[in-house]
Design a protein around this motif. Structure first.
Motif, PDB file in Angstrom:
ATOM      1  N   ARG A  58      58.017   5.467  36.677  1.00  0.00           N
ATOM      2  CA  ARG A  58      57.027   6.097  36.038  1.00  0.00           C
ATOM      3  C   ARG A  58      56.285   5.545  34.948  1.00  0.00           C
ATOM      4  O   ARG A  58      55.133   5.252  34.895  1.00  0.00           O
ATOM      5  N   THR A  62      52.540   3.835  34.983  1.00  0.00           N
ATOM      6  CA  THR A  62      51.636   4.689  34.049  1.00  0.00           C
ATOM      7  C   THR A  62      50.975   3.302  33.356  1.00  0.00           C
ATOM      8  O   THR A  62      49.627   3.314  33.010  1.00  0.00           O
ATOM      9  N   TYR A  63      51.730   2.354  32.867  1.00  0.00           N
ATOM     10  CA  TYR A  63      51.041   1.044  32.054  1.00  0.00           C
ATOM     11  C   TYR A  63      50.791  -0.076  32.654  1.00  0.00           C
ATOM     12  O   TYR A  63      50.628  -1.083  31.915  1.00  0.00           O
ATOM     13  N   PRO A 171      49.203   9.316  27.033  1.00  0.00           N
ATOM     14  CA  PRO A 171      49.379  10.416  27.917  1.00  0.00           C
ATOM     15  C   PRO A 171      50.279  11.514  27.199  1.00  0.00           C
ATOM     16  O   PRO A 171      50.367  12.508  27.855  1.00  0.00           O
ATOM     17  N   GLY A 281      47.206  13.740  40.573  1.00  0.00           N
ATOM     18  CA  GLY A 281      48.341  14.272  39.705  1.00  0.00           C
ATOM     19  C   GLY A 281      48.059  15.525  39.031  1.00  0.00           C
ATOM     20  O   GLY A 281      48.804  15.529  37.937  1.00  0.00           O
ATOM     21  N   THR A 283      45.502  16.417  37.136  1.00  0.00           N
ATOM     22  CA  THR A 283      45.503  16.129  35.355  1.00  0.00           C
ATOM     23  C   THR A 283      43.940  16.442  35.301  1.00  0.00           C
ATOM     24  O   THR A 283      43.289  16.963  35.773  1.00  0.00           O
ATOM     25  N   LYS A 287      43.365  13.404  29.576  1.00  0.00           N
ATOM     26  CA  LYS A 287      44.366  12.749  29.658  1.00  0.00           C
ATOM     27  C   LYS A 287      44.556  11.471  30.070  1.00  0.00           C
ATOM     28  O   LYS A 287      45.491  10.442  30.086  1.00  0.00           O
ATOM     29  N   VAL A 288      43.365  10.849  30.881  1.00  0.00           N
ATOM     30  CA  VAL A 288      43.333   9.712  31.424  1.00  0.00           C
ATOM     31  C   VAL A 288      42.105   8.693  30.924  1.00  0.00           C
ATOM     32  O   VAL A 288      42.188   7.654  30.997  1.00  0.00           O
ATOM     33  N   SER A 291      43.332   5.440  28.995  1.00  0.00           N
ATOM     34  CA  SER A 291      43.654   4.399  29.813  1.00  0.00           C
ATOM     35  C   SER A 291      42.606   3.913  30.614  1.00  0.00           C
ATOM     36  O   SER A 291      42.290   2.604  30.801  1.00  0.00           O
TER      37      SER A 291
END
Length: 476
Positions: A58, A62-63, A171, A281, A283, A287-288, A291
Motif C-alpha cells: 500500500r 501511494t508514494y 493522505p 478508491g 475518495t 485527499k489526492v 499528491s
C-alpha cells in the motif's frame, strides 16, 4: 508481558543491526517475524504475506510516483550542472566571510527544490572544503553546515517542500504540502537561525583557541566552475559545463510555484466526481490533490531542466533518466519495509500497551503524544520517513480522530508530524549521517556533536515552540 518483551527486543535489534549496516529490506521482515514468535498467537507466514507485505505494498502504491519523480528531478539537476551552479553562485555572493551561511543556504535551496540530500552533499562538499580552507574554519564543522541545510528545515518545516517527509502525512490528514505555512516558516526560522548561530559560535571558539582549517589529506583541490571573483574560493579553476544561475534555479522555483498553483487554484476546479467510484478508491479530490500537485510539478520541472540544458545533456538524457529512476527504488522499498514492520507490530496484542501509553501521555493534547511517537520511532529506525510511516501506519487514524474531537485543524497534525520526523532521526546510527561523514572523510568523534546540535537538539526545540503556539493559537 512476553509479547511486549518481543516488541522491545525487535525494536532494539532493528536499531542496532541497522547501525551495523544490515539493510532494512532484510531486517524489517525478519525482526517483525521475531516479534510475532514472542507473541505466540499469530500465524507466522500469514502475518508476513498478509500483513507485512500488504502494508508495504500500500505504501509503494501511494508514494512510488513521489519517490520516482523526486529522484529523477534531483538526478537531472545534478547531471545538468544546475546544482553546482546554484551552490557556486551563493558562495560567490556571500563570500568567504560568511562561509558557514553560504554552505547552509546552498544546501537549503537545492533540497527545498527537490534535490536529494545525498546529491546535495556530494555537490556542496568540495565547495565547502575550499571555502572553509580559505576562511580558516575547522573542517570538522563542514558536516554540521551541510546537515543544517540539507536535512532540517527544508526537509520537514518549510511549506511546499517536495521532501517525502512533508508528503507522507497528506493522505492521513487530508492535507497538502503547504499545511500550516506560518507554523512551518517559524519552525524553519528557528532551525536556520539557531543552527547557524551555533556553528558560528563554534567557529569563534575555535578561532580564539588558534584552531584553523587543519591538515586533511585527500581533500578535493579543484572545484570551481568560474574564474575567481571577489569572495570566491582561492582554488584552481576547473572548466565544467554548467548553465547560468537563472537557468539553473528556474526549475526549483517551478517546483514550488506549480505545486502551489495546482493545489490551490487548478485541481479544485476539475470535475472529479468519478473519484467517489470504487474503482478510483471511493475518495475525494481533497485527499489526492496534494499528491497530484507535486506529481505534476515534478514532471513539468523535470522537462524544463532537460529543455533548458539540452546542449549539455543531450548525450546523456537517457542515462540520467535511467539512473534517477533506479535511484528511487532502494529508498522507497527501505521505507515500505519499515511500514510493513510497523503494521506487524501494530497487529500484536501487546502493542495495545504501547499504543495506550503513547496516547495517554497527553490525552487533552494529541500533538504532544504524536510528537513523542514520531520522534521515538524515527530515532529507533534511524529514518525520518521510516519512523513517521510506522507511527502513521499504526496510529495515524487515531490521531486524526483525536484531532477532530479536539476541534484541531488537521494542518497542525500534518506539520507537527513532519517536523517531529526530523528530530531524533539524526541520531548517530542514521544512514544520512553516516554517509555525510563518509563523504567529508570525518568521524563521529570529530563532527557528530555539531550535527547532533543542528539536526536534533535545535529541531526538537523548534518542535516544542510550534506545539505551544499551535495549542494556543491554532493553525496559521
Amino acid at each position: 508481558m512476553v509479547g511486549l518483551i518481543g516488541i522491545i527486543l525487535s525494536l532494539a535489534l532493528l536499531m542496532y543491526l541497522a547501525y551495523r549496516g544490515i539493510t532494512v529490506l532484510v531486517l524489517a521482515p525478519f525482526l517483525a517475524c521475531l516479534a510475532v514468535v514472542f507473541a505466540g498467537d499469530l500465524p507466522l507466514l500469514a502475518t508476513y504475506t498478509q500483513v507485512f507485505m500488504n502494508a508495504a505494498g500500500r505504501f509503494v502504491i501511494t508514494y512510488f510516483p513521489l519517490f520516482l519523480l523526486g529522484a529523477l528531478f534531483g538526478k537531472l539537476m545534478d547531471d545538468s550542472g544546475s546544482a553546482r551552479t546554484i551552490a557556486h553562485w551563493i558562495v560567490e555572493k556571500l563570500g568567504a566571510e560568511r562561509s558557514i551561511l553560504a554552505v547552509v543556504l546552498a544546501c537549503a535551496i537545492l533540497t527545498y527544490g527537490g534535490v536529494s540530500l545525498f546529491v546535495v552533499a556530494f555537490a556542496v562538499y568540495p565547495i565547502a572544503v575550499a571555502l572553509f580552507r580559505e576562511a580558516q574554519i575547522p573542517k570538522r564543522l563542514v558536516p554540521g553546515a551541510i546537515a543544517l541545510g540539507s536535512f532540517t528545515f527544508t526537509m520537514t518545516a518549510l511549506p511546499g517542500t517536495p521532501a517525502i517527509q512533508n508528503l507522507i502525512p497528506m493522505p492521513y490528514f487530508g492535507t497538502d504540502a503547504f499545511a500550516a505555512p506560518g507554523l512551518g516558516i517559524l519552525a524553519g526560522a528557528i532551525m536556520l537561525g539557531g543552527g547557524t548561530a551555533w556553528l558560528n559560535w563554534r567557529h569563534h571558539r575555535a578561532r580564539t583557541a588558534g584552531e584553523g582549517y587543519g591538515v586533511h589529506h585527500g581533500d578535493p583541490q579543484s572545484v570551481t566552475r568560474r574564474p575567481r571573483s571577489a569572495g570566491a574560493m582561492a582554488v584552481e579553476q576547473e572548466e565544467v559545463a554548467a548553465p547560468g544561475i537563472a537557468i539553473a534555479i528556474l526549475p526549483i522555483i517551478l517546483v514550488i510555484v506549480l505545486n502551489f498553483v495546482f493545489t490551490n487554484y487548478i485541481i479544485p476546479t476539475w470535475e472529479t466526481g468519478y473519484l467517489a467510484e470504487p474503482q478510483y478508491g471511493s475518495t475525494t479530490v481533497d485527499k489526492v490533490k496534494g499528491s497530484w500537485s507535486i506529481i505534476i510539478a515534478l514532471v513539468l520541472s523535470s522537462v524544463v531542466v532537460v529543455a533548458l540544458n539540452w546542449s549539455i545533456m543531450r548525450e546523456r538524457v537517457v542515462t540520467s533518466v535511467n539512473e534517477g529512476s533506479l535511484g528511487s527504488l532502494l529508498p522507497i522499498f527501505n521505507t515500505a519495509s519499515e511500514v510493513g514492520y510497523g503494521a506487524v507490530i501494530a497487529s500484536l496484542a501487546a502493542f495495545t500497551i504501547v499504543r495506550d501509553f503513547v496516547i495517554n501521555l497527553s490525552p487533552d493534547n494529541p500533538l504532544i503524544s504524536l510528537a513523542v511517537a514520531v520522534n521515538v520511532l524515527a530515532g529507533i529506525t534511524g529514518s525520518a520517513s521510516g519512523g513517521m510511516s510506522i507511527a502513521l501506519e499504526t496510529l495515524g487514524r487515531t490521531y486524526a480522530e483525536m484531532g477532530q474531537a479536539a476541534g484541531m485543524n488537521p494542518e497542525i497534525l500534518h506539520r507537527v508530524t513532519s517536523i517531529s520526523s526530523g528530530g531524533f532521526d539524526a541520531l548517530p546510527h542514521n544512514g544520512a549521517v553516516i554517509t555525510l561523514l563518509a563523504i567529508c572523510k570525518l568521524t563521529h568523534r570529530q563532527s557528530y556533536a555539531d550535527i547532533g546540535m543542528v539536526a536534533v537538539v535545535i529541531p526538537v526545540t523548534a518542535l516544542i515552540v510550534i506545539i505551544v503556539l499551535a495549542t494556543m493559537f491554532g493553525s496559521f
